[in-house]
Design an enzyme around this catalytic site. Sequence first.
Site: not given
Length: 163
Positions: A60, A62, A90, A93
């Site tokens: 992801h 991040e 999410c 993250c």
Amino acid sequence: MTPKDYRIADERLMMRAVDLSEEGRRCGQGGPFGAVVARAGQVVGEGWNQVTSSNDPTAHAEIVAIRDAAQRLESFDLAGCVIYSSCEPCPMCLAACYWARVDHLYYANTRDDAAEIGFDDRLIYEELPLARSERSLSMTRIELPDAIRPLQRWAADDDKTPY
């Protein structure tokens, strides 16, 4: 710096995160998400979602940005850093932000905005507070007498690097 100067710097860094989300989307490397890690207003890490291009479900934006910053700063501790994310992180993250010890997290879009286009983390948020036996992901502990030894040895090691 004045509060207005900080706001301008924050908006500039957030716009970079949004630009990264668009750049990643345009390249077709994953979902439309970008992130920037900054220290004292300077970019020290950045990334966009690379889940589909790297076949890595943890890639992801991040996470990619945190990995980039940690590598550039040669430290797993990102205290003093701020993350700018194009979208509310999410649960994975968000946990990574805690693990990295960042000072603050800014985000542009909400998790509801992401859910509307198919990136819905609601199940994870609902599952986390449940007892292990009530979660939809089946979990079974396998007790091994020797499994605890590495933990005990690490705890007793005077040369370890705690984190």
